[in-house]
Design a protein around this motif. Structure first.
Motif, PDB file in Angstrom:
ATOM      1  N   ASP A 365      11.464  -5.032   7.635  1.00  0.00           N
ATOM      2  CA  ASP A 365      12.367  -5.911   6.852  1.00  0.00           C
ATOM      3  C   ASP A 365      12.102  -5.806   5.358  1.00  0.00           C
ATOM      4  OD1 ASP A 365      13.410  -6.904   9.168  1.00  0.00           O
ATOM      5  OD2 ASP A 365      11.845  -8.450   9.359  1.00  0.00           O
ATOM      6  N   LYS A 366      10.927  -5.281   5.010  1.00  0.00           N
ATOM      7  CA  LYS A 366      10.524  -5.293   3.601  1.00  0.00           C
ATOM      8  C   LYS A 366      11.417  -4.366   2.775  1.00  0.00           C
ATOM      9  CE  LYS A 366       6.778  -3.805   0.718  1.00  0.00           C
ATOM     10  NZ  LYS A 366       5.693  -2.865   0.705  1.00  0.00           N
ATOM     11  N   LYS A 367      12.017  -4.958   1.705  1.00  0.00           N
ATOM     12  CA  LYS A 367      12.864  -4.129   0.841  1.00  0.00           C
ATOM     13  C   LYS A 367      11.973  -3.318  -0.083  1.00  0.00           C
ATOM     14  CE  LYS A 367      16.916  -7.091   0.758  1.00  0.00           C
ATOM     15  NZ  LYS A 367      17.696  -8.061   0.020  1.00  0.00           N
ATOM     16  N   ASN A 388       0.920   2.314  -7.259  1.00  0.00           N
ATOM     17  CA  ASN A 388       1.054   2.813  -5.889  1.00  0.00           C
ATOM     18  C   ASN A 388       1.814   1.793  -5.050  1.00  0.00           C
ATOM     19  OD1 ASN A 388      -0.177   5.298  -6.007  1.00  0.00           O
ATOM     20  ND2 ASN A 388      -2.231   4.404  -5.822  1.00  0.00           N
ATOM     21  N   GLY A 389       2.727   2.281  -4.251  1.00  0.00           N
ATOM     22  CA  GLY A 389       3.480   1.386  -3.367  1.00  0.00           C
ATOM     23  C   GLY A 389       4.696   0.775  -4.028  1.00  0.00           C
ATOM     24  N   ALA A 390       4.994   1.178  -5.274  1.00  0.00           N
ATOM     25  CA  ALA A 390       6.125   0.572  -5.987  1.00  0.00           C
ATOM     26  C   ALA A 390       7.477   1.080  -5.472  1.00  0.00           C
ATOM     27  CB  ALA A 390       6.001   0.853  -7.480  1.00  0.00           C
ATOM     28  N   LYS A 392       8.328   4.661  -5.532  1.00  0.00           N
ATOM     29  CA  LYS A 392       8.720   5.884  -6.247  1.00  0.00           C
ATOM     30  C   LYS A 392       9.074   7.010  -5.268  1.00  0.00           C
ATOM     31  CE  LYS A 392       4.692   6.086  -8.376  1.00  0.00           C
ATOM     32  NZ  LYS A 392       3.975   4.932  -7.777  1.00  0.00           N
ATOM     33  N   THR A 393       8.172   7.245  -4.300  1.00  0.00           N
ATOM     34  CA  THR A 393       8.438   8.326  -3.334  1.00  0.00           C
ATOM     35  C   THR A 393       9.659   7.997  -2.486  1.00  0.00           C
ATOM     36  OG1 THR A 393       6.136   8.938  -3.274  1.00  0.00           O
ATOM     37  CG2 THR A 393       7.435   9.618  -1.391  1.00  0.00           C
ATOM     38  N   THR A 394       9.796   6.727  -2.166  1.00  0.00           N
ATOM     39  CA  THR A 394      10.946   6.313  -1.354  1.00  0.00           C
ATOM     40  C   THR A 394      12.247   6.638  -2.102  1.00  0.00           C
ATOM     41  OG1 THR A 394       9.581   4.563  -0.449  1.00  0.00           O
ATOM     42  CG2 THR A 394      11.953   4.351  -0.150  1.00  0.00           C
ATOM     43  N   PHE A 395      12.242   6.428  -3.418  1.00  0.00           N
ATOM     44  CA  PHE A 395      13.401   6.749  -4.250  1.00  0.00           C
ATOM     45  C   PHE A 395      13.760   8.232  -4.075  1.00  0.00           C
ATOM     46  CE2 PHE A 395      14.992   8.393  -8.296  1.00  0.00           C
ATOM     47  CZ  PHE A 395      16.008   7.501  -8.610  1.00  0.00           C
TER      48      PHE A 395
HETATM   49  P1  ADP Z   1       4.930   4.967  -4.180  1.00  0.00           P
HETATM   50  O1  ADP Z   1       5.464   6.352  -4.110  1.00  0.00           O
HETATM   51  O2  ADP Z   1       5.428   4.205  -5.358  1.00  0.00           O
HETATM   52  O3  ADP Z   1       3.434   4.916  -4.120  1.00  0.00           O
HETATM   53  P2  ADP Z   1       6.206   4.636  -1.608  1.00  0.00           P
HETATM   54  O4  ADP Z   1       7.624   4.836  -1.901  1.00  0.00           O
HETATM   55  O5  ADP Z   1       5.445   5.743  -0.998  1.00  0.00           O
HETATM   56  O6  ADP Z   1       5.448   4.128  -2.929  1.00  0.00           O
HETATM   57  O7  ADP Z   1       6.040   3.369  -0.652  1.00  0.00           O
HETATM   58  C1  ADP Z   1       6.651   2.134  -0.943  1.00  0.00           C
HETATM   59  C2  ADP Z   1       6.353   1.187   0.197  1.00  0.00           C
HETATM   60  O8  ADP Z   1       6.979   1.648   1.379  1.00  0.00           O
HETATM   61  C3  ADP Z   1       4.890   1.038   0.521  1.00  0.00           C
HETATM   62  O9  ADP Z   1       4.630  -0.341   0.771  1.00  0.00           O
HETATM   63  C4  ADP Z   1       4.696   1.830   1.767  1.00  0.00           C
HETATM   64  O10 ADP Z   1       3.697   1.270   2.581  1.00  0.00           O
HETATM   65  C5  ADP Z   1       6.053   1.703   2.444  1.00  0.00           C
HETATM   66  N1  ADP Z   1       6.348   2.894   3.246  1.00  0.00           N
HETATM   67  C6  ADP Z   1       6.295   4.177   2.826  1.00  0.00           C
HETATM   68  N2  ADP Z   1       6.644   5.028   3.825  1.00  0.00           N
HETATM   69  C7  ADP Z   1       6.938   4.260   4.894  1.00  0.00           C
HETATM   70  C8  ADP Z   1       7.382   4.526   6.229  1.00  0.00           C
HETATM   71  N3  ADP Z   1       7.601   5.778   6.654  1.00  0.00           N
HETATM   72  N4  ADP Z   1       7.583   3.484   7.063  1.00  0.00           N
HETATM   73  C9  ADP Z   1       7.372   2.221   6.644  1.00  0.00           C
HETATM   74  N5  ADP Z   1       6.964   1.901   5.415  1.00  0.00           N
HETATM   75  C10 ADP Z   1       6.742   2.888   4.539  1.00  0.00           C
END
Ligand code: ADP
Length: 596
Positions: A365-367, A388-390, A392-395
């Motif tokens: 559920d976490k956005k 970390n965890g902001a 960025k990779t998800t973007f």
């Molecule tokens: P960043 O690149 O800024 O360090 P990420 O985009 O990797 O951050 O992760 C953002 C959040 O999404 C983190 O809280 C991470 O735990 C969560 N997350 C990343 N990948 C997954 C996944 N495959 N399933 C569930 N949660 C994820």
């Protein structure tokens, strides 16, 4: 999956047979031709004895004409020899196809898993389906070879039964009823056994996956350092043993639950033989049939009941095998996780726009991103920073369509990226991820994936400063990365691995390049160097630089600071560094020593 669902299997038969014939049938047509020939030979075999033996017996009991006896014996022996030789020869040739077919289907599974939507690689149901397809199309079903053998055996049995019934109907039609009764009881018991076996397969699917994970995958030397340094060996072996025990318990459960059925099957066989001999003996005593016919009837009755049971077993076996193999069909048709369009992607550089993009990972559920809007112009270099965890990779994952946004949309050149042809869209990006992987292939294949443009490769190696290292290697670009396969393979340092991964991205020659913290393990100054070098290599293309440090910001047109899934600050270095109390300004102040 429930027991009920797994045993309703007839509808699974045809998709499997269709898939087999439309794929393996086209690839290996000779396999099917030879199987047909073998079926004909095997069908003819029992009839030789059934038709000639009574003549021989009656001649022995009657006239004893030596010429006739010699002819009958010669036909019997020669015929048997020829058919047996033919059968052996065909079997030998056919066996070669077993491995070919197994390899063919394993390859199809591998190809399909590599092409699956990325998000399915984290989806438990999809992973279970992959495992079921793998085991279902090999061990459990006997593979395409095992299934084809059953189909041809079925056809052969049908022909044989027609012949046996005709022979028995001539002299003792009542016997057919006793045989049918035996076959029905036997079939019922086999069906019970099959249900238990299918249930056991379902129960073991997850255990098998864990078993092979602990047993094989984890032995991969990529985990070697962590296993040694954290002394994980004992724990892994314990877990392997635990799942081995579970596996064995599963098999024991299966044999315990089928034991009684098998016992009753044996008993039914004994009763059926007794009835046949008693009835035929009675007919001989009454003078209704000759001794020759007696032997013919007894052997045909035996052959008929075993062929009928064989047929019932055959059908059940075929259904069971197709049930397992159907998991392969389900896997090959596994629904896509994200919809695919077909619009062609415009050539050249692109404008990329995130419009109110919100995203939560499937099943959570976490956005991770919350209403992100940003536009990146063609050729722009954007630095994405944040803790970390902001997000960025998800973007980046969303940009590369490894996932689709939960809300909002992403546009490329004004059109939703969902509308573009997926394969073509993927060709627009060359990312170097934090957890990039090199393969146990040659350096050339690690960078160019099978292409052979050595001049370009060498130019690239010079740009990423790997030319000297490769120049010293005896086999040059053909040297293998890692020592898994060859003694003279190389174990590149962390920095060299990054350079290879960067060379791979540049080689792909795409409009958009992405550097997603492959440098996280480096110190800030070394990281700065990598970004500086990358900046030079990227030239006028669009680029995304991601870091939780500020190494890349100096080279970028704009900086987006991510915090809690939102773009908290956005602008040029000068603009952001001057926001009093701003996140960027604080990060910069803390890290400035490295970048001055
Ligand atoms: P960043 O690149 O800024 O360090 P990420 O985009 O990797 O951050 O992760 C953002 C959040 O999404 C983190 O809280 C991470 O735990 C969560 N997350 C990343 N990948 C997954 C996944 N495959 N399933 C569930 N949660 C994820």
């Amino acid at each position: 999956m429930t027991d009920k669902k797994t045993t309703k299997s007839i509808h699974k038969l045809f998709p499997v047979i269709r898939v087999m014939f439309s794929t393996a049938g086209k690839r290996y047509p000779w396999f099917f031709v030879l199987e047909s020939a073998k079926t004909l030979v095997q069908t003819a075999q029992p009839f030789l004895g059934i038709l000639v033996t009574p003549l021989l017996v009656d001649e022995l009991c009657g006239q004893r004409d030596i010429n006739k006896l010699a002819i009958y014996a010669a036909v019997l022996i020669m015929g048997e020899c020829i058919l047996q030789l033919l059968n052996e020869r065909l079997n030998m040739t056919l066996q070669k196809y077993q491995e070919r077919l197994d390899n063919y289907f394993s390859m199809q599974i591998s190809l399909h898993s590599m092409g699956l939507d990325f998000q399915l690689t984290e989806d438990k149901a999809a992973l279970d389906q992959l495992e079921k397809a793998r085991t279902g199309m090999t061990w459990y079903s006997g593979g395409a070879y095992g299934i084809a053998e059953q189909i041809f055996m079925f056809l052969g049995n049908v022909f044989k039964i027609a012949g046996f019934v005709s022979v028995i109907a001539l002299h003792a039609p009542i016997l057919l009823i006793a045989i049918l009764a035996y076959v029905a009881v036997n079939g019922l018991l086999t069906s019970r056994c099959n249900k238990v076996e299918l249930l056991s397969y379902e129960r073991l699917s997850k255990t098998n996956r864990l078993f092979s994970y602990f047993g094989w995958e984890i032995v991969n030397f990529r985990y070697g350092k962590d296993i040694r340094l954290y002394d994980a060996r004992r724990m892994l072996v314990d877990k392997w043993e635990k799942y081995t025990e579970k596996n064995i318990a599963g098999w024991k459960w299966q044999s315990d639950h089928t034991y009684l059925y098998r016992l009753f099957q044996e008993a039914a066989g004994v009763v059926s033989t007794l009835v046949t001999y008693a009835y035929m003996g009675y007919l001989v005593i009454r003078g209704a049939i000759s001794i020759g016919t007696f032997t013919q009837m007894v052997s045909t009755a035996g052959a008929l009941s075993s062929t009928l049971s064989g047929l019932v077993w055959n059908v059940q076996e075929l259904m069971k095998r197709c049930n397992y193999a159907y998991e392969y069909v389900l896997f090959m048709e596994y629904p896509e996780a994200i919809p695919k369009g077909c619009a062609p992607v415009p050539r050249g550089e692109h404008t990329i726009e995130f419009r109110g993009v919100t995203f939560a990972y499937p099943g959570t559920d976490k956005k991770v991103l919350d209403g992100v809007s940003i536009t990146v112009a063609p050729g722009e270099h954007l630095s994405i920073v944040g803790l970390n965890g902001a997000g960025k990779t998800t973007f980046i994952k969303l940009l590369c369509r490894l996932y689709d946004p939960t809300e909002g949309e992403i546009l490329m050149d004004g059109r939703s990226i969902k509308e573009y042809d997926y394969g073509e869209y993927m060709k627009q990006f060359a990312p170097v991820f934090q957890d990039f992987k090199l393969f146990g292939f040659s350096i050339r294949d690690n960078i160019a994936f099978g292409e052979q443009d050595d001049a370009r490769l060498e130019e690239l190696l010079k740009l990423v400063e790997l030319d000297k290292m490769v120049g010293k290697l005896e086999k040059g670009l053909d040297t293998r990365v890692y020592k898994i396969f060859e003694e003279d393979g190389i174990e590149p340092s962390g920095g060299e691995q990054q350079k290879m991964a960067i060379a791979r991205a540049i080689y792909k020659d795409t409009p958009v390049l992405i550097l997603d913290e492959p440098t996280a393990a480096l110190d800030p100054v070394a990281e700065y160097e990598v970004y500086r070098q990358f900046h030079t290599l990227v030239g006028g293309k669009t680029a995304f630089y991601i870091s939780h440090r500020l190494s890349s910001c100096r080279f970028c047109d704009r900086i987006a600071v991510f915090a809690d899934g939102k773009i908290a600050e956005y602008g040029s270095h000068e603009e952001l560094a001057n926001i009093p109390g701003g996140i960027y300004a604080e990060m910069f102040a803390a890290q400035a020593q490295y970048y001055k």
